[in-house]
Design a protein around this motif. Structure first.
Motif, PDB file in Angstrom:
ATOM      1  N   ASN A 125       0.851  -1.188   0.000  1.00 11.88           N
ATOM      2  CA  ASN A 125       0.000   0.000   0.000  1.00 11.88           C
ATOM      3  C   ASN A 125       0.885   1.236   0.000  1.00 11.88           C
ATOM      4  O   ASN A 125       0.772   2.129   0.842  1.00 11.88           O
ATOM      5  CB  ASN A 125      -0.927   0.006   1.218  1.00 11.88           C
ATOM      6  N   ALA A 126       1.802   1.259  -0.920  1.00 10.77           N
ATOM      7  CA  ALA A 126       2.765   2.351  -1.041  1.00 10.77           C
ATOM      8  C   ALA A 126       3.384   2.248  -2.425  1.00 10.77           C
ATOM      9  O   ALA A 126       3.271   1.223  -3.109  1.00 10.77           O
ATOM     10  CB  ALA A 126       3.846   2.259   0.043  1.00 10.77           C
ATOM     11  N   ASN A 127       4.045   3.308  -2.839  1.00 15.88           N
ATOM     12  CA  ASN A 127       4.790   3.288  -4.091  1.00 15.88           C
ATOM     13  C   ASN A 127       6.034   2.426  -3.896  1.00 15.88           C
ATOM     14  O   ASN A 127       6.864   2.703  -3.021  1.00 15.88           O
ATOM     15  CB  ASN A 127       5.178   4.723  -4.472  1.00 15.88           C
ATOM     16  N   VAL A 128       6.170   1.367  -4.695  1.00 17.62           N
ATOM     17  CA  VAL A 128       7.261   0.430  -4.463  1.00 17.62           C
ATOM     18  C   VAL A 128       8.625   1.066  -4.738  1.00 17.62           C
ATOM     19  O   VAL A 128       9.636   0.636  -4.175  1.00 17.62           O
ATOM     20  CB  VAL A 128       7.086  -0.842  -5.316  1.00 17.62           C
ATOM     21  N   VAL A 129       8.664   2.085  -5.584  1.00 17.99           N
ATOM     22  CA  VAL A 129       9.927   2.790  -5.808  1.00 17.99           C
ATOM     23  C   VAL A 129      10.323   3.537  -4.539  1.00 17.99           C
ATOM     24  O   VAL A 129      11.501   3.549  -4.139  1.00 17.99           O
ATOM     25  CB  VAL A 129       9.809   3.749  -7.007  1.00 17.99           C
ATOM     26  N   ASP A 130       9.338   4.137  -3.865  1.00 19.38           N
ATOM     27  CA  ASP A 130       9.627   4.795  -2.590  1.00 19.38           C
ATOM     28  C   ASP A 130      10.083   3.789  -1.539  1.00 19.38           C
ATOM     29  O   ASP A 130      10.971   4.086  -0.730  1.00 19.38           O
ATOM     30  CB  ASP A 130       8.384   5.540  -2.082  1.00 19.38           C
ATOM     31  N   VAL A 131       9.468   2.605  -1.551  1.00 22.28           N
ATOM     32  CA  VAL A 131       9.869   1.559  -0.606  1.00 22.28           C
ATOM     33  C   VAL A 131      11.331   1.189  -0.825  1.00 22.28           C
ATOM     34  O   VAL A 131      12.120   1.092   0.126  1.00 22.28           O
ATOM     35  CB  VAL A 131       8.967   0.316  -0.758  1.00 22.28           C
ATOM     36  N   GLU A 132      11.718   1.008  -2.086  1.00 22.21           N
ATOM     37  CA  GLU A 132      13.103   0.648  -2.392  1.00 22.21           C
ATOM     38  C   GLU A 132      14.057   1.778  -2.057  1.00 22.21           C
ATOM     39  O   GLU A 132      15.132   1.556  -1.482  1.00 22.21           O
ATOM     40  CB  GLU A 132      13.236   0.269  -3.865  1.00 22.21           C
ATOM     41  N   ASN A 133      13.669   3.004  -2.406  1.00 27.97           N
ATOM     42  CA  ASN A 133      14.548   4.141  -2.129  1.00 27.97           C
ATOM     43  C   ASN A 133      14.762   4.324  -0.634  1.00 27.97           C
ATOM     44  O   ASN A 133      15.864   4.660  -0.180  1.00 27.97           O
ATOM     45  CB  ASN A 133      13.975   5.418  -2.739  1.00 27.97           C
ATOM     46  N   ASN A 134      13.710   4.109   0.156  1.00 21.30           N
ATOM     47  CA  ASN A 134      13.845   4.248   1.604  1.00 21.30           C
ATOM     48  C   ASN A 134      14.785   3.184   2.155  1.00 21.30           C
ATOM     49  O   ASN A 134      15.605   3.466   3.042  1.00 21.30           O
ATOM     50  CB  ASN A 134      12.474   4.137   2.271  1.00 21.30           C
ATOM     51  N   ALA A 135      14.672   1.958   1.635  1.00 17.71           N
ATOM     52  CA  ALA A 135      15.572   0.897   2.088  1.00 17.71           C
ATOM     53  C   ALA A 135      17.014   1.221   1.723  1.00 17.71           C
ATOM     54  O   ALA A 135      17.936   1.001   2.519  1.00 17.71           O
ATOM     55  CB  ALA A 135      15.150  -0.429   1.472  1.00 17.71           C
ATOM     56  N   THR A 136      17.221   1.762   0.520  1.00 16.38           N
ATOM     57  CA  THR A 136      18.572   2.133   0.100  1.00 16.38           C
ATOM     58  C   THR A 136      19.127   3.249   0.970  1.00 16.38           C
ATOM     59  O   THR A 136      20.305   3.232   1.361  1.00 16.38           O
ATOM     60  CB  THR A 136      18.560   2.566  -1.371  1.00 16.38           C
ATOM     61  N   GLU A 137      18.281   4.214   1.305  1.00 13.45           N
ATOM     62  CA  GLU A 137      18.726   5.367   2.095  1.00 13.45           C
ATOM     63  C   GLU A 137      19.090   4.969   3.518  1.00 13.45           C
ATOM     64  O   GLU A 137      20.089   5.431   4.063  1.00 13.45           O
ATOM     65  CB  GLU A 137      17.629   6.431   2.111  1.00 13.45           C
ATOM     66  N   THR A 138      18.284   4.118   4.106  1.00 19.21           N
ATOM     67  CA  THR A 138      18.534   3.731   5.500  1.00 19.21           C
ATOM     68  C   THR A 138      19.581   2.639   5.631  1.00 19.21           C
ATOM     69  O   THR A 138      20.175   2.460   6.701  1.00 19.21           O
ATOM     70  CB  THR A 138      17.240   3.245   6.176  1.00 19.21           C
ATOM     71  N   GLY A 139      19.794   1.863   4.547  1.00 19.21           N
ATOM     72  CA  GLY A 139      20.713   0.743   4.621  1.00 19.21           C
ATOM     73  C   GLY A 139      20.119  -0.470   5.290  1.00 19.21           C
ATOM     74  O   GLY A 139      20.825  -1.449   5.551  1.00 19.21           O
ATOM     75  N   LEU A 140      18.828  -0.420   5.582  1.00 17.85           N
ATOM     76  CA  LEU A 140      18.138  -1.549   6.193  1.00 17.85           C
ATOM     77  C   LEU A 140      17.254  -2.226   5.154  1.00 17.85           C
ATOM     78  O   LEU A 140      17.207  -1.816   4.001  1.00 17.85           O
ATOM     79  CB  LEU A 140      17.315  -1.061   7.384  1.00 17.85           C
ATOM     80  N   GLY A 141      16.534  -3.252   5.554  1.00 17.13           N
ATOM     81  CA  GLY A 141      15.656  -3.941   4.626  1.00 17.13           C
ATOM     82  C   GLY A 141      14.424  -3.117   4.328  1.00 17.13           C
ATOM     83  O   GLY A 141      14.051  -2.209   5.088  1.00 17.13           O
ATOM     84  N   PRO A 142      13.717  -3.405   3.227  1.00 12.71           N
ATOM     85  CA  PRO A 142      12.478  -2.695   2.912  1.00 12.71           C
ATOM     86  C   PRO A 142      11.374  -3.095   3.877  1.00 12.71           C
ATOM     87  O   PRO A 142      11.414  -4.176   4.482  1.00 12.71           O
ATOM     88  CB  PRO A 142      12.161  -3.150   1.489  1.00 12.71           C
ATOM     89  N   VAL A 143      10.382  -2.233   4.032  1.00 13.71           N
ATOM     90  CA  VAL A 143       9.230  -2.590   4.856  1.00 13.71           C
ATOM     91  C   VAL A 143       8.528  -3.782   4.222  1.00 13.71           C
ATOM     92  O   VAL A 143       8.542  -3.958   2.999  1.00 13.71           O
ATOM     93  CB  VAL A 143       8.254  -1.400   5.005  1.00 13.71           C
TER      94      VAL A 143
END
Length: 525
Positions: A125-143
């Motif tokens: 229930n989110a933009n999957v590109v945003d999900v990936e970008n957030n994971a890349t930015e934090t260095g953690l796994g995606p939600v």
């Protein structure tokens, strides 16, 4: 017999309609763009092919040439990677970004060409590109995803999804061929249909000895062709995907998704029958399925196991850590490290500016190096459970873009050894461009003195993605007969950007086994 496919968002199905050579040219246009769909009581913008969910089905016959014109009308960079029953007419059509091509940029187009030789997904229930970008930015796994889907539908196990359940209508006494595709990004899955038995006849588009089973297991990127006979009473039966959770300490979306098999003239008075699902942590059931199936020796397109091996490799892989050198409120989740992954203690980084394939073709230096190690840099107890909590001292691996160079037509045997550093999981390892024989697989540390005796050299299964057992190993063998640059990586989506990858550079052979020039419409970085 009827053929049915299970697919997902931003996917398409390729149907091999006949075993007889046709020789026709089948041409399709893929308009890739954004559109809005309603799932789980939310309107969500997704990127898909030709405005459909699931994507289009392509009907082809063996011997056909398939031409796909990909037009990127989305706001994102796009590449298409192809699994299955075709042979690349151009090595430049394999798809992975920065390896065999640069991405198709918004407004751009690219044509893929193949010879035909013989899904179930996830929802956020989110933009999957945003999900990936957030994971890349934090260095953690995606939600975690919010749901799984069968042919784009979450099913009635989710709230607000009672009317979005995939239904397969069948006639009693018939035999149906199901082509089951796991296009989830981060989870392997068990698949069952209540009161029905499957006969597996192919995996990853290679024929198998018929194998009867009540449960099918698929890792992301894997496919299974299975027959079912509708020999039950007139009723409705749930088809269910439930995750195979190989490490309970790793957080995943633990939901199931359900579809329905509905017999003609079935009464609607009773509730659908549910299968008796395995526990999501049932590694023994998963391993039994993955390891017991054999290839259809001497059947159509059978390739015997090469007996002479030119290159022996021992490749360890797993999760690790990387020092965080970033700044900002979300950098590395506030920690002094970020998650990483590696193969033989090298954490793979995709290059910038030029694809590896083009650098290979043009002999451009500085894009990658040819020193990927054939063996790990040091030997230890790779599967020691203590490494999950006490392995940080060996968890750091350098970032690099290293390949292993192979002579044309050489036979390569690779021991894929799972490690327990930080998290021991079942990792699906995918090899681009080649099918390989799975000679053996098991648990613990591979021991050639003991485990070579287990090799199946007569009728092993042929795959392009092998699920290496949790805390275990698998041995594969293939012939490097396609010049070019070919990625090897874990097919759990979160692990590739962390660096669980390497590449094979296959040298040119004699004419015509030479990498051709790049096509005129090859996207530029």
């Amino acid at each position: 017999m009827k053929l049915l496919l299970f697919t997902l968002p931003f996917a398409f199905a390729l149907l091999l309609a006949s075993s007889f050579a046709s020789g026709a040219v089948v041409e399709h246009t893929f308009n890739i763009g954004n559109f809005t769909v309603s799932r789980l009581c939310n309107n969500q913008v997704i990127t898909a092919v030709n405005g459909s969910l699931p994507g289009p089905t392509i009907n082809v016959e063996e011997g056909d040439t398939l031409v796909v014109h990909a037009i990127n009308n989305s706001p994102y960079n796009i590449t298409l990677h192809w699994h299955g029953i075709f042979q690349l007419l151009s090595a430049w059509a394999d798809g992975p970004e920065s390896v065999t091509q640069c991405p198709i940029r918004p407004g751009g187009r690219y044509t893929y060409r193949f010879n035909i030789t013989g899904q179930e997904g996830e929802w956020w229930n989110a933009n999957v590109v945003d999900v990936e970008n957030n994971a890349t930015e934090t260095g953690l796994g995606p939600v975690d995803s919010d749901a799984y889907t069968i042919n784009g539908l979450p099913g009635d196990s989710y709230s607000c999804s009672q009317n979005q359940t995939y239904k397969l209508k069948v006639k009693q006494g018939k035999t149906y061929l199901l082509r089951i595709i796991n296009a989830a990004l981060n989870e392997q899955h068990f698949f069952m249909i209540a009161n029905h038995t499957f006969t597996v006849v192919a995996m990853d588009a290679s024929y198998t000895e018929p194998y009867n089973t009540q449960v099918i297991v698929l890792a992301p990127g894997q496919t299974v062709d299975a027959l079912i006979t509708t020999n039950q009473t007139l009723a409705s039966y749930y088809m269910v995907f439930t995750p195979y959770h190989s490490n309970p300490n790793v957080t995943i979306n633990g939901n199931i998704t359900r579809g329905l098999v509905v017999y003609d003239n079935a009464t609607t008075a009773s509730s659908p029958v549910m299968p008796n699902l395995p526990a999501q942590t049932d590694t023994s059931t998963a391993h039994k399925f993955y390891s017991n199936i054999t290839g259809l020796a001497h059947g159509p397109h059978w390739v015997p196991v090469p007996r002479h091996v030119d290159e022996h490799m021992f490749v360890t892989f797993g999760i690790g850590l990387d020092h965080c050198n970033e700044t900002g409120p979300n950098a590395c989740g506030g920690l002094n490290f970020r998650l990483s992954a590696n193969m033989n203690n090298e954490s793979f980084v995709l290059p910038k500016g030029l694809s590896m394939m083009e650098a290979f073709y043009r002999n451009v230096s500085g894009v990658y190096t040819r020193d990927f190690p054939s063996n790990p840099p040091f030997v230890f107890n790779y599967t020691d459970p203590a490494l999950e909590t006490n392995g940080t001292d060996i968890a750091f691996a350098p970032k690099s873009t290293k390949v292993k160079s192979l002579k044309f037509n050489s036979t390569v045997q690779v021991v894929l050894q799972n490690t327990a550093i930080l998290a021991v999981e079942n990792h699906p390892i995918h090899l681009h461009s080649f099918n390989f024989h799975v000679l053996a697989q098991g648990f613990g540390n591979y021991d050639a003195k003991v485990d070579e005796s287990k090799f199946n050299l007569d009728n092993p299964q042929i795959r392009n993605t092998v699920a290496v057992p949790v805390g275990g190993w698998a041995v594969i063998r293939f012939q490097a007969n396609n010049p070019g640059m070919w990625l090897v990586h874990c097919h759990l989506e979160t692990h590739l950007p962390w660096g669980l990858a390497m590449a094979f550079e296959v040298e040119n052979g004699p004419q015509p086994w030479v990498l051709p020039p790049p096509p005129a419409d090859l996207p530029q970085c």
